[in-house]
Design a protein around this motif. Structure first.
Motif, PDB file in Angstrom:
ATOM      1  N   PRO A  78       6.334  -6.197  -2.120  1.00 39.29           N
ATOM      2  CA  PRO A  78       7.143  -5.407  -2.621  1.00 39.29           C
ATOM      3  C   PRO A  78       8.563  -6.163  -2.722  1.00 39.29           C
ATOM      4  CG  PRO A  78       6.170  -4.049  -0.952  1.00 39.29           C
ATOM      5  CD  PRO A  78       5.823  -5.459  -0.795  1.00 39.29           C
ATOM      6  N   GLU A  79       9.120  -6.190  -4.070  1.00 39.65           N
ATOM      7  CA  GLU A  79      10.183  -6.930  -4.411  1.00 39.65           C
ATOM      8  C   GLU A  79      11.537  -6.535  -3.373  1.00 39.65           C
ATOM      9  OE1 GLU A  79      11.291  -7.537  -8.569  1.00 39.65           O
ATOM     10  OE2 GLU A  79       9.156  -7.744  -8.908  1.00 39.65           O
ATOM     11  N   SER A  80      11.723  -5.220  -3.324  1.00 41.97           N
ATOM     12  CA  SER A  80      12.649  -4.906  -2.432  1.00 41.97           C
ATOM     13  C   SER A  80      12.620  -5.368  -1.178  1.00 41.97           C
ATOM     14  CB  SER A  80      12.842  -3.342  -2.495  1.00 41.97           C
ATOM     15  OG  SER A  80      11.408  -2.811  -1.918  1.00 41.97           O
ATOM     16  N   ARG A  85      14.000 -10.064   2.673  1.00 44.46           N
ATOM     17  CA  ARG A  85      13.396 -10.726   3.793  1.00 44.46           C
ATOM     18  C   ARG A  85      13.039  -9.676   4.741  1.00 44.46           C
ATOM     19  NH1 ARG A  85      16.245 -13.911   0.771  1.00 44.46           N
ATOM     20  NH2 ARG A  85      16.414 -16.387   1.008  1.00 44.46           N
ATOM     21  N   ASP A  86      12.225  -8.738   4.523  1.00 47.65           N
ATOM     22  CA  ASP A  86      11.725  -7.638   5.307  1.00 47.65           C
ATOM     23  C   ASP A  86      10.274  -8.217   5.731  1.00 47.65           C
ATOM     24  OD1 ASP A  86      11.844  -5.429   7.188  1.00 47.65           O
ATOM     25  OD2 ASP A  86      10.029  -4.703   5.720  1.00 47.65           O
ATOM     26  N   GLY A  87       9.920  -8.473   6.953  1.00 46.35           N
ATOM     27  CA  GLY A  87       8.456  -8.803   7.331  1.00 46.35           C
ATOM     28  C   GLY A  87       8.490  -9.462   8.643  1.00 46.35           C
ATOM     29  N   PRO A  88       7.235  -9.668   9.282  1.00 46.86           N
ATOM     30  CA  PRO A  88       6.157  -9.140   8.736  1.00 46.86           C
ATOM     31  C   PRO A  88       5.904  -7.705   8.976  1.00 46.86           C
ATOM     32  CG  PRO A  88       5.826 -10.290  11.076  1.00 46.86           C
ATOM     33  CD  PRO A  88       7.471 -10.360  10.417  1.00 46.86           C
ATOM     34  N   HIS A  89       5.023  -7.133   8.169  1.00 47.65           N
ATOM     35  CA  HIS A  89       4.658  -5.889   8.125  1.00 47.65           C
ATOM     36  C   HIS A  89       3.290  -5.465   8.088  1.00 47.65           C
ATOM     37  CE1 HIS A  89       5.425  -1.553   6.946  1.00 47.65           C
ATOM     38  NE2 HIS A  89       4.229  -1.641   6.279  1.00 47.65           N
ATOM     39  N   ARG A  90       2.717  -4.556   8.587  1.00 48.56           N
ATOM     40  CA  ARG A  90       1.338  -4.199   8.963  1.00 48.56           C
ATOM     41  C   ARG A  90       1.096  -2.934   8.086  1.00 48.56           C
ATOM     42  NH1 ARG A  90      -0.812  -4.033  14.602  1.00 48.56           N
ATOM     43  NH2 ARG A  90       1.253  -3.047  14.631  1.00 48.56           N
ATOM     44  N   GLU A  91       0.101  -2.616   7.306  1.00 50.17           N
ATOM     45  CA  GLU A  91      -0.282  -1.493   6.587  1.00 50.17           C
ATOM     46  C   GLU A  91      -1.598  -1.318   6.968  1.00 50.17           C
ATOM     47  OE1 GLU A  91       1.300   1.817   4.707  1.00 50.17           O
ATOM     48  OE2 GLU A  91       2.250   0.408   5.540  1.00 50.17           O
ATOM     49  N   ILE A  92      -2.051  -0.165   7.518  1.00 48.39           N
ATOM     50  CA  ILE A  92      -3.661   0.024   7.959  1.00 48.39           C
ATOM     51  C   ILE A  92      -3.986   1.247   7.290  1.00 48.39           C
ATOM     52  CG2 ILE A  92      -4.979   0.365   9.867  1.00 48.39           C
ATOM     53  CD1 ILE A  92      -2.992  -0.993  11.647  1.00 48.39           C
ATOM     54  N   PHE A 119      11.038   0.193   4.424  1.00 47.78           N
ATOM     55  CA  PHE A 119      10.312  -0.385   3.222  1.00 47.78           C
ATOM     56  C   PHE A 119       8.852  -0.031   3.360  1.00 47.78           C
ATOM     57  CE2 PHE A 119      13.923  -3.675   3.451  1.00 47.78           C
ATOM     58  CZ  PHE A 119      14.445  -3.314   2.244  1.00 47.78           C
ATOM     59  N   ALA A 120       8.565   0.852   4.269  1.00 44.23           N
ATOM     60  CA  ALA A 120       7.193   1.280   4.535  1.00 44.23           C
ATOM     61  C   ALA A 120       6.850   1.968   3.280  1.00 44.23           C
ATOM     62  CB  ALA A 120       7.239   2.433   5.714  1.00 44.23           C
ATOM     63  N   GLU A 121       7.175   2.958   2.586  1.00 40.82           N
ATOM     64  CA  GLU A 121       6.823   3.513   1.147  1.00 40.82           C
ATOM     65  C   GLU A 121       6.446   2.388   0.404  1.00 40.82           C
ATOM     66  OE1 GLU A 121       9.026   6.856  -0.003  1.00 40.82           O
ATOM     67  OE2 GLU A 121       9.300   7.581   1.945  1.00 40.82           O
ATOM     68  N   ASP A 122       7.185   1.432   0.214  1.00 40.35           N
ATOM     69  CA  ASP A 122       6.943   0.425  -0.722  1.00 40.35           C
ATOM     70  C   ASP A 122       5.757  -0.397  -0.482  1.00 40.35           C
ATOM     71  OD1 ASP A 122       9.223   1.152  -2.154  1.00 40.35           O
ATOM     72  OD2 ASP A 122      10.398  -0.510  -1.035  1.00 40.35           O
ATOM     73  N   PHE A 175      -3.841  -4.779   6.481  1.00 37.86           N
ATOM     74  CA  PHE A 175      -3.103  -5.349   5.466  1.00 37.86           C
ATOM     75  C   PHE A 175      -1.716  -6.139   6.160  1.00 37.86           C
ATOM     76  CE2 PHE A 175      -5.350  -2.630   2.622  1.00 37.86           C
ATOM     77  CZ  PHE A 175      -5.711  -3.569   1.564  1.00 37.86           C
ATOM     78  N   THR A 176      -1.667  -7.135   5.862  1.00 35.57           N
ATOM     79  CA  THR A 176      -0.451  -7.933   6.678  1.00 35.57           C
ATOM     80  C   THR A 176       0.384  -8.710   5.425  1.00 35.57           C
ATOM     81  OG1 THR A 176      -1.748  -8.530   8.567  1.00 35.57           O
ATOM     82  CG2 THR A 176       0.330  -9.702   8.115  1.00 35.57           C
ATOM     83  N   PHE A 177       1.516  -8.303   5.621  1.00 29.44           N
ATOM     84  CA  PHE A 177       2.940  -8.847   4.727  1.00 29.44           C
ATOM     85  C   PHE A 177       3.680  -9.808   5.430  1.00 29.44           C
ATOM     86  CE2 PHE A 177       1.345  -5.064   2.977  1.00 29.44           C
ATOM     87  CZ  PHE A 177       1.566  -5.041   1.336  1.00 29.44           C
ATOM     88  N   GLU A 178       3.728 -11.350   5.052  1.00 30.01           N
ATOM     89  CA  GLU A 178       4.550 -12.392   5.927  1.00 30.01           C
ATOM     90  C   GLU A 178       5.407 -13.055   4.754  1.00 30.01           C
ATOM     91  OE1 GLU A 178       2.637 -13.706   9.561  1.00 30.01           O
ATOM     92  OE2 GLU A 178       1.189 -13.435   8.127  1.00 30.01           O
TER      93      GLU A 178
END
Length: 190
Positions: A78-80, A85-92, A119-122, A175-178
């Motif tokens: 997500p661009e926002s 510079r938000d991360g890492p984030h896991r979405e399961i 940014f969880a919703e994004d 999913f992992t975003f880094e």
């Protein structure tokens, strides 16, 4: 008045420089370059569910898992979140693959919780948009029986499929975003 030869040279050079400077364009000033955003890395892996009903099938039923029909597109960072510079984030998530091979539902997975944050919703929207484009060969239950024993060893040489049915199947996916060194490469780790 006679000019000396060196004075003539100075006059000629001055005239040439004056003419050359008159034709020089002033430097153009444009908008500043856009800020350089870091690049993000997105990866995913399937999560094993020990309570999966396919594990307890009788011997005369074989389960054939859905297989991706084409390359699966990964979620976009997500661009926002990237700009912040938000991360890492896991979405399961748990996806349901219907009998036509489409992802018919995306929901929360009982196998783990997604990370929260501003940014969880994004992140969730990005995951849902990506997985809804995935296509699979649908899951199948094959009903089989023992074939003949041609070699005389007392065991059937193969199984014979007597019938089959398409079934909806679920997968749990993490999913992992880094953000990695300001640059990223999208990878998949099934």
């Amino acid at each position: 008045m006679r000019l000396r030869w060196w004075a003539r040279v100075v006059l000629v050079l001055t005239a040439v420089l004056a003419v050359g400077c008159a034709h020089t364009k002033p430097p153009t000033v444009g908008p500043p370059p856009p800020p350089v955003l870091p690049e993000g890395k997105t990866s995913f892996n399937y999560i094993f569910d020990p309570s999966n009903p396919a594990l307890g099938l009788p011997a005369d039923v074989q389960f054939v898992r859905p297989h991706p029909m084409e390359t699966t597109s990964l979620p976009k960072y997500p661009e926002s979140a990237l700009a912040a510079r938000d991360g890492p984030h896991r979405e399961i998530v748990r996806i349901v693959i219907d009998t036509e091979g489409h992802v018919s539902r995306v929901g929360d997975s009982p196998m783990g919780r997604s990370d929260g944050g501003p940014f969880a919703e994004d992140y969730r929207r990005s995951v849902e948009a990506a997985v809804k484009t995935w296509r699979y060969d649908p899951g199948t239950l094959r009903h089989v029986e023992d074939g003949p024993d041609h070699d005389g060893d007392g065991k059937p040489d193969y199984k014979v499929m007597t019938s089959w049915e398409l079934v909806a199947v679920y997968y749990d996916i993490r999913f992992t975003f880094e953000i990695v060194d300001g640059k990223g490469v999208v990878t998949a780790n099934p």
